[in-house]
Write a protein that holds these residues in place. Sequence first.
Motif, mmCIF file in Angstrom:
data_model
loop_
_atom_site.group_PDB
_atom_site.id
_atom_site.type_symbol
_atom_site.label_atom_id
_atom_site.label_comp_id
_atom_site.label_asym_id
_atom_site.label_seq_id
_atom_site.Cartn_x
_atom_site.Cartn_y
_atom_site.Cartn_z
ATOM 1 N N ASN A 134 9.168 2.495 4.690
ATOM 2 C CA ASN A 134 8.865 1.743 3.703
ATOM 3 C C ASN A 134 7.556 2.753 2.224
ATOM 4 O OD1 ASN A 134 8.947 -0.303 1.266
ATOM 5 N ND2 ASN A 134 7.232 -1.466 2.169
ATOM 6 N N TRP A 135 6.688 2.606 3.414
ATOM 7 C CA TRP A 135 5.583 3.362 2.728
ATOM 8 C C TRP A 135 5.885 4.379 2.704
ATOM 9 C CZ3 TRP A 135 2.976 8.008 3.909
ATOM 10 C CH2 TRP A 135 1.408 8.519 3.573
ATOM 11 N N HIS A 136 6.646 5.699 3.132
ATOM 12 C CA HIS A 136 6.596 6.731 3.351
ATOM 13 C C HIS A 136 7.866 6.745 2.141
ATOM 14 C CE1 HIS A 136 8.493 10.773 3.619
ATOM 15 N NE2 HIS A 136 9.962 10.510 3.591
ATOM 16 N N ALA A 160 4.415 1.072 -2.497
ATOM 17 C CA ALA A 160 4.912 0.759 -1.448
ATOM 18 C C ALA A 160 5.256 -0.151 -1.481
ATOM 19 C CB ALA A 160 4.617 1.454 -0.265
ATOM 20 N N PRO A 161 6.611 -1.765 -1.612
ATOM 21 C CA PRO A 161 6.070 -2.299 -2.248
ATOM 22 C C PRO A 161 5.773 -2.789 -1.028
ATOM 23 C CG PRO A 161 8.742 -2.187 -2.341
ATOM 24 C CD PRO A 161 7.850 -0.857 -2.363
ATOM 25 N N SER A 162 5.340 -4.753 -0.804
ATOM 26 C CA SER A 162 4.778 -5.245 0.427
ATOM 27 C C SER A 162 6.302 -6.105 0.783
ATOM 28 C CB SER A 162 3.799 -6.683 -0.550
ATOM 29 O OG SER A 162 4.446 -7.402 0.806
ATOM 30 N N LEU A 163 6.680 -5.575 1.649
ATOM 31 C CA LEU A 163 7.814 -6.510 2.533
ATOM 32 C C LEU A 163 7.250 -8.102 3.067
ATOM 33 C CD1 LEU A 163 9.000 -3.651 4.386
ATOM 34 C CD2 LEU A 163 9.685 -5.160 2.503
ATOM 35 N N GLU A 164 6.015 -8.628 3.110
ATOM 36 C CA GLU A 164 5.850 -10.151 3.041
ATOM 37 C C GLU A 164 6.698 -10.666 2.607
ATOM 38 O OE1 GLU A 164 3.554 -10.906 6.134
ATOM 39 O OE2 GLU A 164 3.552 -8.369 6.697
ATOM 40 N N PRO A 165 7.154 -11.935 3.566
ATOM 41 C CA PRO A 165 7.779 -13.211 3.198
ATOM 42 C C PRO A 165 7.017 -13.947 1.639
ATOM 43 C CG PRO A 165 7.674 -13.269 5.139
ATOM 44 C CD PRO A 165 7.051 -12.562 5.023
ATOM 45 N N PHE A 219 18.836 -4.608 -8.262
ATOM 46 C CA PHE A 219 18.733 -2.691 -7.551
ATOM 47 C C PHE A 219 17.971 -2.364 -8.099
ATOM 48 C CE2 PHE A 219 17.988 0.877 -5.314
ATOM 49 C CZ PHE A 219 17.712 0.382 -4.138
ATOM 50 N N GLU A 220 16.479 -2.162 -7.909
ATOM 51 C CA GLU A 220 15.596 -1.597 -9.360
ATOM 52 C C GLU A 220 14.067 -1.027 -7.622
ATOM 53 O OE1 GLU A 220 12.231 -2.416 -9.410
ATOM 54 O OE2 GLU A 220 12.243 -4.847 -9.607
ATOM 55 N N ASN A 221 13.776 0.172 -8.887
ATOM 56 C CA ASN A 221 12.574 1.056 -7.785
ATOM 57 C C ASN A 221 11.322 1.047 -8.486
ATOM 58 O OD1 ASN A 221 13.624 2.772 -10.149
ATOM 59 N ND2 ASN A 221 13.157 4.612 -8.792
ATOM 60 N N LEU A 222 11.058 -0.009 -9.752
ATOM 61 C CA LEU A 222 10.164 -0.191 -10.665
ATOM 62 C C LEU A 222 8.324 0.272 -9.506
ATOM 63 C CD1 LEU A 222 10.644 -2.202 -12.982
ATOM 64 C CD2 LEU A 222 11.185 -0.424 -13.148
ATOM 65 N N ASP A 223 8.154 -0.030 -8.402
ATOM 66 C CA ASP A 223 7.005 0.118 -7.969
ATOM 67 C C ASP A 223 6.786 0.972 -7.265
ATOM 68 O OD1 ASP A 223 6.242 -2.742 -8.156
ATOM 69 O OD2 ASP A 223 6.564 -3.558 -6.297
ATOM 70 N N ALA A 224 8.235 2.076 -6.416
ATOM 71 C CA ALA A 224 8.073 2.883 -5.651
ATOM 72 C C ALA A 224 7.970 4.085 -7.096
ATOM 73 C CB ALA A 224 9.514 3.762 -5.301
ATOM 74 N N LEU A 225 8.758 4.070 -8.161
ATOM 75 C CA LEU A 225 8.561 4.770 -9.476
ATOM 76 C C LEU A 225 6.724 5.000 -9.889
ATOM 77 C CD1 LEU A 225 10.385 6.425 -11.098
ATOM 78 C CD2 LEU A 225 10.108 4.503 -12.708
ATOM 79 N N PRO A 275 17.767 -1.714 17.606
ATOM 80 C CA PRO A 275 17.170 -2.026 16.439
ATOM 81 C C PRO A 275 15.650 -1.844 16.012
ATOM 82 C CG PRO A 275 18.144 -3.384 18.818
ATOM 83 C CD PRO A 275 17.603 -1.856 19.553
ATOM 84 N N PHE A 276 15.470 -1.411 15.051
ATOM 85 C CA PHE A 276 14.114 -1.732 14.411
ATOM 86 C C PHE A 276 13.133 -2.452 14.090
ATOM 87 C CE2 PHE A 276 15.777 2.112 14.756
ATOM 88 C CZ PHE A 276 14.955 3.210 14.563
ATOM 89 N N GLU A 277 12.009 -2.788 14.415
ATOM 90 C CA GLU A 277 11.415 -3.903 13.536
ATOM 91 C C GLU A 277 10.338 -3.634 12.545
ATOM 92 O OE1 GLU A 277 11.787 -6.443 15.410
ATOM 93 O OE2 GLU A 277 12.975 -5.601 16.812
ATOM 94 N N LYS A 278 9.890 -5.073 12.136
ATOM 95 C CA LYS A 278 8.900 -5.454 11.043
ATOM 96 C C LYS A 278 8.273 -3.550 10.763
ATOM 97 C CE LYS A 278 5.790 -7.557 8.297
ATOM 98 N NZ LYS A 278 4.923 -9.093 8.329
ATOM 99 N N PRO A 279 7.197 -2.976 11.638
ATOM 100 C CA PRO A 279 5.959 -2.164 11.738
ATOM 101 C C PRO A 279 7.251 -0.857 11.699
ATOM 102 C CG PRO A 279 5.963 -2.956 13.715
ATOM 103 C CD PRO A 279 7.063 -4.405 13.184
ATOM 104 N N ASP A 280 8.146 -0.145 12.614
ATOM 105 C CA ASP A 280 9.416 0.428 11.703
ATOM 106 C C ASP A 280 9.232 0.872 10.674
ATOM 107 O OD1 ASP A 280 9.549 0.940 14.373
ATOM 108 O OD2 ASP A 280 10.652 -0.490 15.371
ATOM 109 N N PHE A 281 9.688 -0.662 9.698
ATOM 110 C CA PHE A 281 10.651 -0.307 8.635
ATOM 111 C C PHE A 281 9.176 -0.263 7.283
ATOM 112 C CE2 PHE A 281 13.880 -2.201 10.272
ATOM 113 C CZ PHE A 281 15.391 -0.997 10.070
ATOM 114 N N GLU A 282 7.589 -0.786 7.867
ATOM 115 C CA GLU A 282 6.977 -0.908 7.239
ATOM 116 C C GLU A 282 6.242 0.683 6.807
ATOM 117 O OE1 GLU A 282 3.605 -3.377 9.290
ATOM 118 O OE2 GLU A 282 4.239 -4.950 7.835
ATOM 119 N N VAL A 283 6.010 1.918 7.843
ATOM 120 C CA VAL A 283 6.263 2.860 7.869
ATOM 121 C C VAL A 283 6.991 3.592 7.428
ATOM 122 C CG1 VAL A 283 6.429 5.144 9.225
ATOM 123 C CG2 VAL A 283 5.270 2.949 10.175
#
Length: 292
Positions: free
Chosen positions: A219-221, A64-69, A54-60, A209-217
């Motif tokens: 994740n950016w925050h 916002a890290p990409s969530l695309e496969p 587990f690491e937060n180097l991108d957020a640091l 249920p929460f969907e991909k667009p919910d987590f994209e928002v």
Amino acid sequence: MSDIEHSEQGVRAGESAEFELDAYLERIRWEGERRADVGTLRGVHLAHMRGIPFENLDALRRRAPSLEPPDLMAKLVHSRRGGYCYEHNTLFSLALERLGFQVTRLAARVVVGADRIESRPRTHMALLVDVPGEPGPYLADVGFGALGALLEPVPLVAGEEFRGAGRRHRLVHAAHRGPLRMWVLEAHAPRQGEARGHWQAQYAFTLEPFEKPDFEVVNWHVGTNPRSPFTQRLYVQRVTPDRHLLLHGRLLTETRADGTAREREVTDEAQARRILEEEFEVEAPEGMTLLP
């Protein structure tokens, strides 16, 4: 079937095609069965927890890290990197779906240290997993960056204690406003001077249920907001069979399986980078500042 349902199935199928199951299982060193049963779910869950940090180097770096496969595969599987909850649980959900499980993404409120559940936003991703032949679903979560994290999934049953890989958890219900039942994951933690320890709430969630667009928002925050805890200081975690390692800012904490902990301070950038590579198996991007 509606057009919306067809569209959702198409998106999931496309994501699955971009996910490389063989490479993922090699990354987490899983050589067991590849079938949709409880044993596989528990085994792959534990292997993921021990295999990818587990690491937060991108957020640091306020990114916002990409969530695309393909990006998750490149970062968490094919390189010496890890990620935070959205990355871990998105990747894990893709693996579970390829193995034949049905997965529902949930949004949870992290309540460690909170006075009220409602005081925290829904910023954590967890997973609800349906297992063929089982009477009910399981709560799975490979992305909770805390000592109270699940190492193995637990049945969605209230009031029972579950033990997995040396940790103790239970699910309870909490009173709240709204039509949906509130579940709370609790971890058993030792307390200095108290032989029996105590139960500590980790996060709360409903089964909506929460969907991909919910987590994209969200994740950016979490990845870019200057008030987010993940944009302020280094936070890296690794789990092994006999210890839990956490590097939080300049403080490196090693917690053994018996609950004893040892702390030491990281003094400079070179030491921090060396600890990341040797202890956490994480290679930080060149040029980034790790310590405040």
